[in-house]
Design a protein around this motif. Structure first.
Motif, PDB file in Angstrom:
ATOM      1  N   CYS A 117      47.709  25.888  62.480  1.00 55.78           N
ATOM      2  CA  CYS A 117      47.557  25.134  61.243  1.00 55.78           C
ATOM      3  C   CYS A 117      46.928  26.054  60.197  1.00 55.78           C
ATOM      4  CB  CYS A 117      46.658  23.944  61.519  1.00 55.78           C
ATOM      5  SG  CYS A 117      46.146  23.104  60.014  1.00 55.78           S
ATOM      6  N   LEU A 118      47.409  25.957  58.971  1.00 52.91           N
ATOM      7  CA  LEU A 118      46.891  26.848  57.927  1.00 52.91           C
ATOM      8  C   LEU A 118      45.611  26.293  57.310  1.00 52.91           C
ATOM      9  CD1 LEU A 118      50.300  27.555  56.165  1.00 52.91           C
ATOM     10  CD2 LEU A 118      49.141  28.945  57.873  1.00 52.91           C
ATOM     11  N   CYS A 157      52.722  23.893  58.228  1.00 52.86           N
ATOM     12  CA  CYS A 157      52.155  22.882  59.121  1.00 52.86           C
ATOM     13  C   CYS A 157      52.139  21.544  58.389  1.00 52.86           C
ATOM     14  CB  CYS A 157      50.739  23.292  59.530  1.00 52.86           C
ATOM     15  SG  CYS A 157      49.891  22.057  60.529  1.00 52.86           S
ATOM     16  N   CYS A 159      50.405  18.741  59.564  1.00 48.03           N
ATOM     17  CA  CYS A 159      49.381  17.864  60.148  1.00 48.03           C
ATOM     18  C   CYS A 159      48.661  17.073  59.047  1.00 48.03           C
ATOM     19  CB  CYS A 159      48.374  18.682  60.958  1.00 48.03           C
ATOM     20  SG  CYS A 159      47.151  19.526  59.942  1.00 48.03           S
ATOM     21  N   CYS A 162      46.701  19.162  56.623  1.00 50.36           N
ATOM     22  CA  CYS A 162      47.530  19.847  55.619  1.00 50.36           C
ATOM     23  C   CYS A 162      48.055  18.861  54.572  1.00 50.36           C
ATOM     24  CB  CYS A 162      48.685  20.594  56.303  1.00 50.36           C
ATOM     25  SG  CYS A 162      48.109  22.062  57.198  1.00 50.36           S
TER      26      CYS A 162
HETATM   27 ZN    ZN Z   1      47.907  21.688  59.502  1.00 53.91          ZN
END
Ligand code: ZN
Ligand code: GLA
Length: 667
Positions: A117-118, A157, A159, A162
């Motif tokens: 995840c970033l 990503c 999620c 994000c």
């Molecule tokens: Zn993420």
């Protein structure tokens, strides 16, 4: 102009002896072989997190200490990597939020690499802390010359973290105003008004995917997330080792990240070069690769860049992995140096015994010794590169620029309309590049908001989107004597994909070009129009703008269909400069002839007076001239004067024949 970190060409590559931790004799043998191969540098630790931190908070740096000392003792420079590109199992198991969520909304399981995840604060913190330990431990190590941050940043990503970060990003972008967002995204269409920020999610196949402004915003957000992830990674390095330069390896024209933005954050730009040689048309492959080298050199402000990876033989990830013919990779390496690279580096030094990449080319094969074709080629090249230290730090001098802008590339790809099948923006740019490459004229590849003023000619293929300030930039460039060429479907939308009103190309550009484009015809594959220019006929394919001259001279007209005899190519005097418009797409023959007219008209001279047959590429860097045969047959050239061959140290003049894959470096 000279500017560089090293005083010699870096020759080396990814070195992963952590895979050989139980066989120290291999480490010793590697040093002997590196010396034989004229390798002077090693990039270490790229995927070594599991070795450095086998359990949370339990560290094992001793092997890295030994490795750096050993490399230093053997005179090798070290490029030290941060390990965030792949994470240890324990980390993902304990903190599942670090794993990426795909567009489907399903979180990935642990596996592969580049799977993080970033946004995850935990992952960012873990990365910072391992990087801090590396920096503290090796800040004074004499072998460490550069940081290699992570590996080939890529992906996205979806999620919840994000998504929330995306909403926050949008609030900033649209001044916390949903009215502004609804206007810019034209959300009145299909009743898509957003009434609360929480209604916004990332674009998805099973969700919102028809709002092109939103898709552009997501692209920008993802790109900026990578850059902010990178900034988070380098914070401890900049603090503890402010004098060690920083790079990260880019991937060709990968469009998931705006490299033109990202490059501004790097001390040195580097990229991984894997052309598909010997699988089809080598001259096209050479042209494409030349374009990418020029793009990365330009992104770094013209400074030399690094070719951080290349294979010394084959790869393992094509459908069919053809062996490149003898000397092909050496020629490919010389091409990089000719276009501004100060390094020739490989993936990887020694072939892995197991794992996914065990059949990927490496300098040292599974046989383990130096008596292989590949090893010999690498060491000959290494020896030759040692004779080219003069070129290190030298810039290339370009009088021509092509705008190949990352964000415009996103916009061109994402709109719906006209010809939805023929949208290869990057290929369109290389078609315009081809003539200059063939003639040995250096070209910079710039973004739309770069400075145009140092160029005699700027070519902007398919410049569909114009960011704020681009119109006035083009206008003042031409007014002050610049020559600017635009093509079909240019100046159509602003940065949010809203069409310019009042006719195309947008706003003041109608005056600059002296035209008004009323309609655009799209031609299915197999259909064409014909354009006559200087008595010769050319095919118009894919896109044909139908336009009116509002003062521009008409240089060519269409010859078929209901718009027969209307303008297809125009030229307009504006201020002290000229603005050209070519209204149609073409296979390349028209681009070549028209570019040649511009070259003549504006006295754009090739970088040298050497005359060579097609298939030979000539490049000048500083005072050094590179002559490379990319054709599949022997080719001839005629040197305009006497030169010194820098490899053999002999004088050379007159007619020269280059065999397949042969190159000359002369001064
Ligand atoms: Zn993420
Ligand atoms: C990429 C990666 C390397 C390796 C090579 C194989 O460039 O950065 O780690 O996987 O591909 O070609």
């Amino acid at each position: 102009m000279k500017e560089s970190i090293f005083d010699h060409i870096i020759h080396g590559g990814d070195y992963n002896p952590d895979q050989w931790i139980d066989t120290p004799e291999i480490w010793d043998e590697d040093m002997r072989l590196m010396n034989l191969a004229h390798v002077n540098s090693a990039t270490v630790g790229i995927f070594a997190w599991g070795m450095l931190e086998p359990e949370e908070g339990v560290y094992n740096f001793e092997w890295m200490d030994k490795l750096l000392d050993m490399l230093h003792k053997n005179g090798k420079d070290v490029i030290l990597a941060t390990p965030s590109g792949a994470r240890p199992n324990w980390l993902a198991q304990k903190y599942p939020e670090v794993l990426r969520v795909e567009e489907s909304g399903i979180r990935n399981e642990y596996g592969v690499r580049h799977n993080h995840c970033l946004t995850s604060p935990i992952y960012r913190e873990k990365v910072r802390s391992i990087n801090r330990l590396l920096a503290e431990r090796y800040k004074d190590h004499p072998a460490v010359k550069m940081w290699h941050i992570s590996n080939e940043y890529c992906g996205e990503c979806h999620c919840e973290l994000c998504q929330e970060a995306f909403r926050e990003w949008l609030k900033k972008e649209y001044h916390n105003s949903l009215d502004e967002l609804n206007f810019k995204w034209w959300n009145g269409f299909w009743s898509h008004q957003v009434t609360d920020w929480s209604q916004i999610n990332s674009p998805k196949f099973r969700g919102e995917n028809h709002v092109s402004a939103m898709k552009l915003a997501w692209k920008r957000f993802v790109s900026e997330s990578h850059i902010s992830f990178f900034e988070n990674e380098i914070a401890p390095l900049k603090e503890i080792t402010p004098n060690i330069p920083i790079t990260t390896n880019f991937m060709k024209m990968y469009d998931g990240i705006n490299y033109q933005d990202f490059a501004k954050k790097l001390d040195l730009v580097s990229w991984d070069n894997y052309p598909a040689w010997d699988k089809g048309n080598n001259e096209n492959e050479a042209l494409d690769t030349a374009f990418v080298h020029d793009a990365f050199r330009t992104m770094g402000g013209g400074k030399p860049f690094f070719m951080m990876e290349s294979t010394p033989s084959l790869v393992n990830w094509h459908d069919v992995n053809k062996l490149p013919r003898p000397n092909r990779q050496a020629l490919s390496a010389i091409q990089a140096v000719a276009h501004g690279a100060d390094s020739v580096q490989y993936f990887q030094w020694r072939k892995s015994r197991g794992g996914h990449e065990k059949f990927h080319g490496a300098v040292v094969d599974h046989c383990g010794h130096e008596n292989t074709r590949v090893f010999k080629e690498v060491s000959t090249l290494g020896e030759n590169l040692e004779k080219l230290s003069n070129v290190v730090g030298e810039h290339c001098n370009s009088k021509v620029a092509i705008i190949c802008d990352w964000e415009n590339g996103w916009a061109v790809k994402s709109f719906c309309g006209y010809n939805n099948l023929q949208r290869d923006y990057y290929h369109e740019c290389t078609k315009w590049y081809a003539t200059f490459w063939k003639k040995g004229i250096s070209v910079d590849i710039i973004a739309m908001d770069d400075d145009y003023s140092k160029y005699d000619l700027v070519i902007a293929p398919f410049l569909y989107m114009l960011k704020e300030g681009t119109i006035s930039r083009i206008e003042s460039y031409v007014k002050n004597g610049g020559n600017f060429l635009a093509t079909y479907l240019s100046g159509i939308v602003d940065k949010d994909d809203l069409c310019f009103l009042g006719g195309f190309p947008g706003n003041e550009l109608k005056d600059v070009f002296g035209i008004w484009v009323e309609e655009t015809d799209s031609l299915p594959e197999g259909m064409k129009n014909v354009v006559e220019y200087k008595g010769k006929e050319y095919d118009a394919i894919n896109f044909c703008d139908i336009l009116h001259s509002k003062g521009a001279d008409v240089l060519a007209t269409y010859k078929q269909d209901f718009y027969s005899e209307t303008p297809a190519v125009t030229e307009n005097n504006y201020g002290k400069g000229k603005a050209y418009y070519t209204a149609f797409a073409n296979k390349g023959d028209f681009f070549e002839d028209f570019s040649n007219s511009l070259i003549n008209e504006h006295n754009i001279a090739p970088d040298t007076d050497i005359k060579a047959e097609d298939g030979i590429s000539i490049r000048k860097r500083g005072n050094t001239i590179f002559v490379m045969n990319f054709a599949d047959t022997e080719k001839e050239l005629v040197l305009d004067k006497e030169y010194i061959n820098l490899i053999t140290n002999e004088k050379i003049s007159g007619k020269v024949t280059l065999s397949v894959c042969e190159y000359l470096v002369i001064e």
